[in-house]
Design a protein around this motif. Structure first.
Motif, mmCIF file in Angstrom:
data_model
loop_
_atom_site.group_PDB
_atom_site.id
_atom_site.type_symbol
_atom_site.label_atom_id
_atom_site.label_comp_id
_atom_site.label_asym_id
_atom_site.label_seq_id
_atom_site.Cartn_x
_atom_site.Cartn_y
_atom_site.Cartn_z
ATOM 1 N N GLN A 83 39.654 25.463 29.305
ATOM 2 C CA GLN A 83 40.202 26.508 28.454
ATOM 3 C C GLN A 83 41.141 25.922 27.395
ATOM 4 N N GLU A 84 41.393 26.713 26.362
ATOM 5 C CA GLU A 84 42.246 26.242 25.275
ATOM 6 C C GLU A 84 43.692 26.047 25.720
ATOM 7 N N LYS A 85 44.140 26.817 26.715
ATOM 8 C CA LYS A 85 45.515 26.727 27.196
ATOM 9 C C LYS A 85 45.521 26.635 28.716
ATOM 10 N N GLY A 86 46.582 26.076 29.240
ATOM 11 C CA GLY A 86 46.785 26.088 30.675
ATOM 12 C C GLY A 86 47.300 27.444 31.127
ATOM 13 N N CYS A 87 47.360 27.653 32.430
ATOM 14 C CA CYS A 87 47.785 28.952 32.958
ATOM 15 C C CYS A 87 48.666 28.746 34.181
ATOM 16 N N ILE A 88 49.571 29.688 34.374
ATOM 17 C CA ILE A 88 50.444 29.726 35.545
ATOM 18 C C ILE A 88 50.326 31.116 36.158
ATOM 19 N N TYR A 89 49.842 31.177 37.390
ATOM 20 C CA TYR A 89 49.757 32.438 38.126
ATOM 21 C C TYR A 89 50.922 32.496 39.112
ATOM 22 N N THR A 90 51.574 33.635 39.182
ATOM 23 C CA THR A 90 52.667 33.863 40.123
ATOM 24 C C THR A 90 52.387 35.140 40.895
ATOM 25 N N VAL A 91 52.364 35.028 42.217
ATOM 26 C CA VAL A 91 52.134 36.183 43.086
ATOM 27 C C VAL A 91 53.279 36.254 44.078
ATOM 28 N N HIS A 92 53.912 37.411 44.182
ATOM 29 C CA HIS A 92 54.994 37.633 45.135
ATOM 30 C C HIS A 92 54.397 38.287 46.383
ATOM 31 N N VAL A 93 54.473 37.598 47.490
ATOM 32 C CA VAL A 93 53.903 38.053 48.761
ATOM 33 C C VAL A 93 55.011 38.721 49.559
ATOM 34 N N THR A 94 54.859 40.021 49.788
ATOM 35 C CA THR A 94 55.873 40.784 50.518
ATOM 36 C C THR A 94 55.347 41.418 51.795
ATOM 37 N N ASN A 95 54.017 41.470 51.982
ATOM 38 C CA ASN A 95 53.451 42.061 53.191
ATOM 39 C C ASN A 95 52.150 41.329 53.521
ATOM 40 N N PRO A 96 51.630 41.508 54.743
ATOM 41 C CA PRO A 96 50.400 40.792 55.139
ATOM 42 C C PRO A 96 49.201 41.088 54.260
ATOM 43 N N ALA A 97 49.145 42.244 53.604
ATOM 44 C CA ALA A 97 47.992 42.550 52.755
ATOM 45 C C ALA A 97 47.897 41.600 51.569
ATOM 46 N N ASP A 98 49.042 41.082 51.099
ATOM 47 C CA ASP A 98 49.016 40.158 49.970
ATOM 48 C C ASP A 98 48.411 38.815 50.346
ATOM 49 N N LEU A 99 48.371 38.499 51.639
ATOM 50 C CA LEU A 99 47.786 37.220 52.058
ATOM 51 C C LEU A 99 46.281 37.193 51.874
ATOM 52 N N ASN A 100 45.642 38.354 51.684
ATOM 53 C CA ASN A 100 44.194 38.414 51.542
ATOM 54 C C ASN A 100 43.731 38.274 50.102
ATOM 55 N N ARG A 101 44.638 38.018 49.177
ATOM 56 C CA ARG A 101 44.241 37.840 47.786
ATOM 57 C C ARG A 101 43.361 36.591 47.646
ATOM 58 N N GLN A 102 42.268 36.729 46.921
ATOM 59 C CA GLN A 102 41.352 35.622 46.723
ATOM 60 C C GLN A 102 41.940 34.634 45.718
ATOM 61 N N VAL A 103 41.738 33.351 45.963
ATOM 62 C CA VAL A 103 42.296 32.293 45.131
ATOM 63 C C VAL A 103 41.185 31.320 44.757
ATOM 64 N N VAL A 104 41.091 31.010 43.475
ATOM 65 C CA VAL A 104 40.215 29.942 42.986
ATOM 66 C C VAL A 104 41.133 28.834 42.477
ATOM 67 N N LYS A 105 41.061 27.687 43.120
ATOM 68 C CA LYS A 105 41.928 26.553 42.776
ATOM 69 C C LYS A 105 41.064 25.402 42.288
ATOM 70 N N SER A 106 41.241 25.016 41.035
ATOM 71 C CA SER A 106 40.457 23.922 40.484
ATOM 72 C C SER A 106 41.052 22.587 40.917
ATOM 73 N N GLU A 107 40.379 21.518 40.549
ATOM 74 C CA GLU A 107 40.816 20.183 40.955
ATOM 75 C C GLU A 107 42.063 19.726 40.205
ATOM 76 N N TRP A 108 42.479 20.461 39.158
ATOM 77 C CA TRP A 108 43.666 20.093 38.396
ATOM 78 C C TRP A 108 44.867 20.970 38.751
ATOM 79 N N CYS A 109 44.708 21.886 39.676
ATOM 80 C CA CYS A 109 45.721 22.905 39.950
ATOM 81 C C CYS A 109 46.760 22.400 40.949
ATOM 82 N N THR A 110 48.020 22.712 40.683
ATOM 83 C CA THR A 110 49.135 22.416 41.584
ATOM 84 C C THR A 110 49.652 23.730 42.161
ATOM 85 N N VAL A 111 49.714 23.816 43.479
ATOM 86 C CA VAL A 111 50.182 25.019 44.173
ATOM 87 C C VAL A 111 51.580 24.748 44.722
#
Length: 525
Positions: A83-111
């Motif tokens: 992509q033309e720009k990098g991206c930063i995703y921020t998710v605030h996990v406050t309950n167990p339902a947030d743990l089920n969010r799907q994540v795509v992590k590329s080989e360049w991504c830092t978690v």
């Protein structure tokens, strides 16, 4: 996704692959390629599935399996371009339902998980969930714990504290049975994994309702991907593209030179080898107008040596002078410490102090207004009356960004402080509702609304796309500063006119006092 993508014969959703019974008869969608196993050097099989993730982009799911040594490897790769720009995703996990969010992590991504002091460096791509990332992290940390317990007890204690927090989040327990298995693994020279691949350690006596209603300390998960090919699922409405999800945020940023070199988009920095064998890297300098690299003045970047205010390590501060059309010159300063990671960016005025203050009132009517450039000085206050947002002067410091970027920074600062107060806070729901309104403002859903930028030094600026003609959506009010404002800014004690006459009067007074005494002049002979 559009219908064009859904009808693509190569990239189909995973659900369509599973639900189509005739897909296997018409075409073999999973490609199988014989591959060499890097563990036993026997022949294995690599399976590739071309699919796409809704509201994201096309991906390739790769799975390798060796029947000789049971070696397995799963990976996900982007099927598109960087992509033309990098991206930063921020998710605030406050309950167990947030743990089920799907994540795509590329080989360049830092978690990173700041609350747990966990940072996962870039490695192979993954298609998982937030719970899967935490489970993999817990498994990797527990692998060497039996050995670490005897070799480095201090490190064992610190890592065990992190593991306990992860078990609390995942709802797992470390019982006596696991401790016995660790001792057996240590004696036998092997270690048993208890992560997602191994057996689950969740208490079987606990019900599903207890698992869904369990409490844990809220935390945030951040994905920083310079390639822009990572993704975190949002739980908001489809039409809003996640803007109604107050716990989910995304910010795009331009890559720097080091990140472009890492992705292979730029050549390495030029280096010159000296006679003594030392390597001297070229430092900054900006663009040269004489060489024809730019048509503007003041493109030089100045560098100042200093020390880090956090760890006292030596660092460099870069400063550049920038001219904003129809406004004034500003100074952009950037400080970055390579030792501790401390960063600081500031914007200062490069002109004289204005005689009057200035209040800018912008009426935002559509999403295009959010792309206006905004210069907010460190003395300016920021307010949006429609959502009861009022920031006092000095908040966020000096910033030169777009209106959307400024609102996103406000959201990031508030969300980190509000959602991290724990479940005992009574105002958590009210704050989350306010963040939802702020997210609607960022997504231009709650238009029209008013943005007020009040700067007593008149060093703030909102872009006028119709300049030099006036902007009908923006009102500029100049006002006289009060005595208290001048006192806070330190202007009451500053005198820049006729100060030389005061020095002459003071010098004359000293001479008069010297002549009144009975002292005799000193004989120099």
């Amino acid at each position: 996704m559009s219908q064009a993508k859904s009808s693509d014969p190569f990239f189909k959703p995973i659900g369509q692959h599973v639900g189509d019974e005739t897909a296997e008869q018409e075409q073999k969608m999973v490609e199988e390629i014989p591959s060499l196993c890097m563990e036993c050097h026997e022949q294995g099989v690599t399976r590739m599935l071309l699919t796409y993730i809704p509201y994201f982009r096309e991906v390739i799911v790769v799975s390798f399996q060796c029947d000789h040594c049971n070696n397995r490897n799963n990976e996900i790769q982007s099927a598109g371009q960087i992509q033309e720009k990098g991206c930063i995703y921020t998710v605030h996990v406050t309950n167990p339902a947030d743990l089920n969010r799907q994540v795509v992590k590329s080989e360049w991504c830092t978690v990173s998980i700041p609350e747990l002091a966990i940072e996962i460096p870039p490695k192979r791509g993954q298609l998982t969930t937030i719970e899967g990332i935490l489970s993999d992290t817990l498994r990797d940390l527990e692998i060497d714990q039996p050995v670490r317990k005897h070799v480095s007890p201090d490190a064992y204690t610190k890592i065990e504290d992190i593991c306990e927090k992860l078990r609390e989040i995942l709802g797992e327990e470390k019982g006596e049975e696991q401790g016995e298995e660790e001792e057996e693994g240590e004696q036998s020279g092997g270690l048993k994994s208890h992560g997602p691949v191994g057996g689950s350690r969740v208490d079987p006596s606990s019900s599903t309702a207890d698992k869904e209603n369990r409490k844990f300390a809220p935390f945030s998960v951040r994905l920083n991907d310079p390639s822009g090919n990572s993704f975190v699922e949002f739980l908001g409405s489809v039409e809003g593209r996640g803007m109604s999800d107050a716990k989910w945020s995304k910010r795009d940023y331009p890559r720097n030179k080091e990140q472009n070199e890492l992705l292979g988009l730029a050549a390495p920095s030029a280096q010159t080898t000296q006679e003594d064998g030392q390597v001297d890297e070229e430092m900054g300098g900006g663009f040269s107008k004489e060489a024809g690299e730019t048509e503007h003045e003041n493109e030089e970047i100045y560098t100042f040596a200093g020390t880090c205010s956090s760890c006292n390590a030596p660092l460099e501060t870069h400063m550049k002078r920038v001219n904003i059309p129809y406004f004034k010159d500003i100074l952009i300063m950037s400080t970055n410490c390579n030792a501790c990671g401390y960063r600081d960016n500031e914007v200062k005025s490069g002109s004289a102090i204005s005689e009057k203050g200035r209040r800018l009132i912008l009426r935002v009517e559509d999403a295009e207004d959010l792309s206006r450039d905004v210069l907010k000085s460190e003395t300016a206050g920021f307010a949006i009356p429609e959502i009861d947002l009022h920031l006092s002067p000095g908040t966020l410091g000096g910033r030169f960004t777009t209106l959307e970027g400024l609102l996103q920074q406000v959201y990031d600062e508030l969300s980190e402080k509000v959602l991290m107060r724990g479940d005992s806070s009574k105002d958590t729901d009210a704050f989350e509702g306010f963040l939802g309104k702020l997210k609607g403002v960022i997504g231009a859903q709650n238009v029209p609304f008013t943005v007020i930028l009040d700067d007593p030094l008149a060093n703030s600026y909102i872009q006028n796309p119709y300049a030099p003609d006036p902007d009908e959506q923006m009102t500029v009010e100049n006002y006289e500063r009060t005595y208290d404002q001048n006192e806070d800014l330190g202007l009451n004690d500053i005198k820049v006119e006729n100060y030389s006459s005061d020095k002459e009067l003071e010098g004359a007074g000293k001479k008069e006092k010297g002549g009144e005494g009975d002292s005799q002049p000193m004989d120099t002979e």
